[in-house]
Design a protein around this motif. Structure first.
Motif, mmCIF file in Angstrom:
data_model
loop_
_atom_site.group_PDB
_atom_site.id
_atom_site.type_symbol
_atom_site.label_atom_id
_atom_site.label_comp_id
_atom_site.label_asym_id
_atom_site.label_seq_id
_atom_site.Cartn_x
_atom_site.Cartn_y
_atom_site.Cartn_z
ATOM 1 N N ILE A 153 -12.899 -35.295 52.971
ATOM 2 C CA ILE A 153 -14.150 -34.983 51.936
ATOM 3 C C ILE A 153 -13.917 -34.268 50.671
ATOM 4 C CG2 ILE A 153 -15.739 -35.346 53.911
ATOM 5 C CD1 ILE A 153 -16.230 -32.258 53.502
ATOM 6 N N TYR A 154 -12.462 -33.807 50.662
ATOM 7 C CA TYR A 154 -12.288 -32.859 49.499
ATOM 8 C C TYR A 154 -10.627 -32.640 49.664
ATOM 9 C CZ TYR A 154 -11.861 -29.781 45.431
ATOM 10 O OH TYR A 154 -11.350 -29.386 44.153
ATOM 11 N N ARG A 155 -9.898 -32.810 48.568
ATOM 12 C CA ARG A 155 -8.327 -32.406 48.485
ATOM 13 C C ARG A 155 -8.177 -31.662 47.332
ATOM 14 N NH1 ARG A 155 -4.394 -35.056 51.111
ATOM 15 N NH2 ARG A 155 -5.724 -36.883 51.594
ATOM 16 N N LEU A 156 -7.390 -30.708 47.639
ATOM 17 C CA LEU A 156 -6.861 -29.896 46.525
ATOM 18 C C LEU A 156 -6.188 -30.642 45.359
ATOM 19 C CD1 LEU A 156 -5.619 -26.525 48.113
ATOM 20 C CD2 LEU A 156 -7.848 -26.964 46.928
ATOM 21 N N ASP A 157 -6.471 -30.377 43.930
ATOM 22 C CA ASP A 157 -5.950 -31.259 43.128
ATOM 23 C C ASP A 157 -4.673 -30.472 42.645
ATOM 24 O OD1 ASP A 157 -5.470 -32.610 40.915
ATOM 25 O OD2 ASP A 157 -7.091 -32.129 39.687
ATOM 26 N N ASP A 158 -3.533 -31.421 42.800
ATOM 27 C CA ASP A 158 -2.242 -31.055 42.489
ATOM 28 C C ASP A 158 -1.891 -30.729 41.172
ATOM 29 O OD1 ASP A 158 -0.998 -30.044 45.020
ATOM 30 O OD2 ASP A 158 -0.062 -32.241 45.376
ATOM 31 N N SER A 159 -2.697 -31.587 40.283
ATOM 32 C CA SER A 159 -2.531 -31.280 38.622
ATOM 33 C C SER A 159 -3.273 -30.101 38.275
ATOM 34 C CB SER A 159 -3.350 -32.598 37.934
ATOM 35 O OG SER A 159 -4.509 -32.583 38.244
ATOM 36 N N SER A 160 -3.931 -29.349 39.105
ATOM 37 C CA SER A 160 -4.578 -28.132 38.583
ATOM 38 C C SER A 160 -3.639 -26.982 39.046
ATOM 39 C CB SER A 160 -5.965 -27.864 39.132
ATOM 40 O OG SER A 160 -6.232 -26.578 39.262
ATOM 41 N N MET A 161 -3.086 -26.158 38.312
ATOM 42 C CA MET A 161 -2.212 -25.070 38.578
ATOM 43 C C MET A 161 -2.745 -24.117 39.774
ATOM 44 S SD MET A 161 0.634 -23.693 38.291
ATOM 45 C CE MET A 161 1.986 -23.111 37.426
ATOM 46 N N ALA A 162 -3.966 -23.748 39.465
ATOM 47 C CA ALA A 162 -4.780 -22.786 40.460
ATOM 48 C C ALA A 162 -4.929 -23.477 41.765
ATOM 49 C CB ALA A 162 -6.065 -22.434 39.995
ATOM 50 N N GLN A 163 -5.313 -24.902 41.970
ATOM 51 C CA GLN A 163 -5.234 -25.550 42.942
ATOM 52 C C GLN A 163 -3.786 -25.510 43.794
ATOM 53 O OE1 GLN A 163 -8.293 -28.668 43.650
ATOM 54 N NE2 GLN A 163 -9.432 -27.743 41.925
ATOM 55 N N ARG A 164 -2.982 -25.942 42.972
ATOM 56 C CA ARG A 164 -1.738 -26.049 43.456
ATOM 57 C C ARG A 164 -1.176 -24.824 44.095
ATOM 58 N NH1 ARG A 164 0.796 -28.661 39.519
ATOM 59 N NH2 ARG A 164 1.459 -26.891 38.540
ATOM 60 N N MET A 165 -1.548 -23.512 43.429
ATOM 61 C CA MET A 165 -1.217 -22.233 44.079
ATOM 62 C C MET A 165 -1.918 -22.131 45.472
ATOM 63 S SD MET A 165 1.096 -21.469 41.893
ATOM 64 C CE MET A 165 1.301 -19.675 42.770
ATOM 65 N N LEU A 166 -3.110 -22.462 45.228
ATOM 66 C CA LEU A 166 -4.058 -22.305 46.641
ATOM 67 C C LEU A 166 -3.256 -22.913 47.797
ATOM 68 C CD1 LEU A 166 -7.799 -22.463 45.639
ATOM 69 C CD2 LEU A 166 -6.533 -20.589 46.491
ATOM 70 N N GLY A 167 -2.723 -24.017 47.392
ATOM 71 C CA GLY A 167 -2.235 -24.954 48.596
ATOM 72 C C GLY A 167 -0.688 -24.362 49.019
ATOM 73 N N MET A 168 -0.252 -23.317 48.249
ATOM 74 C CA MET A 168 1.229 -22.835 48.603
ATOM 75 C C MET A 168 1.046 -21.674 49.454
ATOM 76 S SD MET A 168 2.966 -23.109 45.028
ATOM 77 C CE MET A 168 4.518 -22.213 45.492
ATOM 78 N N VAL A 169 -0.178 -20.863 49.781
ATOM 79 C CA VAL A 169 -0.598 -19.948 50.574
ATOM 80 C C VAL A 169 -1.459 -20.094 51.679
ATOM 81 C CG1 VAL A 169 -0.010 -18.080 48.465
ATOM 82 C CG2 VAL A 169 -2.539 -19.125 49.102
ATOM 83 N N PRO A 170 -1.347 -19.534 52.785
ATOM 84 C CA PRO A 170 -2.134 -19.761 53.971
ATOM 85 C C PRO A 170 -3.631 -19.726 53.650
ATOM 86 C CG PRO A 170 -0.312 -18.147 54.506
ATOM 87 C CD PRO A 170 -0.548 -18.531 53.244
#
Length: 186
Positions: A153-170
């Motif tokens: 229903i939602y996916r983090l956006d890899d083109s956004s630096m902030a969201q890409r960083m969120l995806g890197m941490v638990p």
């Protein structure tokens, strides 16, 4: 040396992102999820039709309520059409479903899925009948449940630096009234 510097900067950014995330969680509104869900359903329907499926699904409206009554669930109201192609003829059905499910974050996919879906309300209308015809409603519910189990229903956006960083941490998610909050995992 360059690899060490690159690794150090990634770790530093991850620590910064995790510190910021713990102070002020990243939140996704109901409206953002509704738009993402409608786009995802369009893509899903296109792929289904390309694979030769006789079933077409389109949404006119997706209304999402996050955290109703302080509970950790999402209630989704869906209105649209299901068309079944049988012997070169399309049988259109207008559907209205209200579902409840628990939002779950999948860190490998960097996406939020709905799990433990329950049908709260349903109605089906066609030129041939109206009401809650159980066999049709059950079939439509199975299709929608299967779709929502496999489609975020939602996916983090890899083109956004902030969201890409969120995806890197638990990360984990928390359901709050009107939004999903991404928070540090325990």
């Amino acid at each position: 040396m360059l690899n060490t510097l690159r690794c150090l900067s990634i770790v530093l950014l991850a620590v910064l992102a995790s510190g910021c995330a713990s102070l002020s969680p990243y939140a996704v509104s109901e409206g953002e999820i509704e738009r993402h869900l409608q786009d995802a359903v369009r893509d899903y329907d296109r792929k289904q039709l390309q694979s030769g499926s006789p079933l077409s699904l389109s949404l006119n409206d997706a209304d999402i309520t996050l955290g109703p009554d302080g509970r950790d669930v999402a209630v989704i109201g869906l209105k649209g059409q299901v068309a079944l192609t049988v012997l070169m003829a399309k049988l259109p059905l207008d559907i209205s479903l209200k579902l409840e499910g628990a939002p779950v974050y999948d860190s490998a996919e960097k996406a939020v899925y709905l799990r433990r879906l329950q049908l709260l309300e349903s109605s089906v209308e066609s030129p041939f009948f109206r009401g809650d015809l159980k066999p049709v409603t059950d079939t439509v519910m199975r299709v929608v449940a299967q779709m929502l189990e496999t489609m975020p229903i939602y996916r983090l956006d890899d083109s956004s630096m902030a969201q890409r960083m969120l995806g890197m941490v638990p990360m984990d998610i928390r359901v709050a009234p009107g939004r999903l909050e991404f928070v540090m995992a325990d």
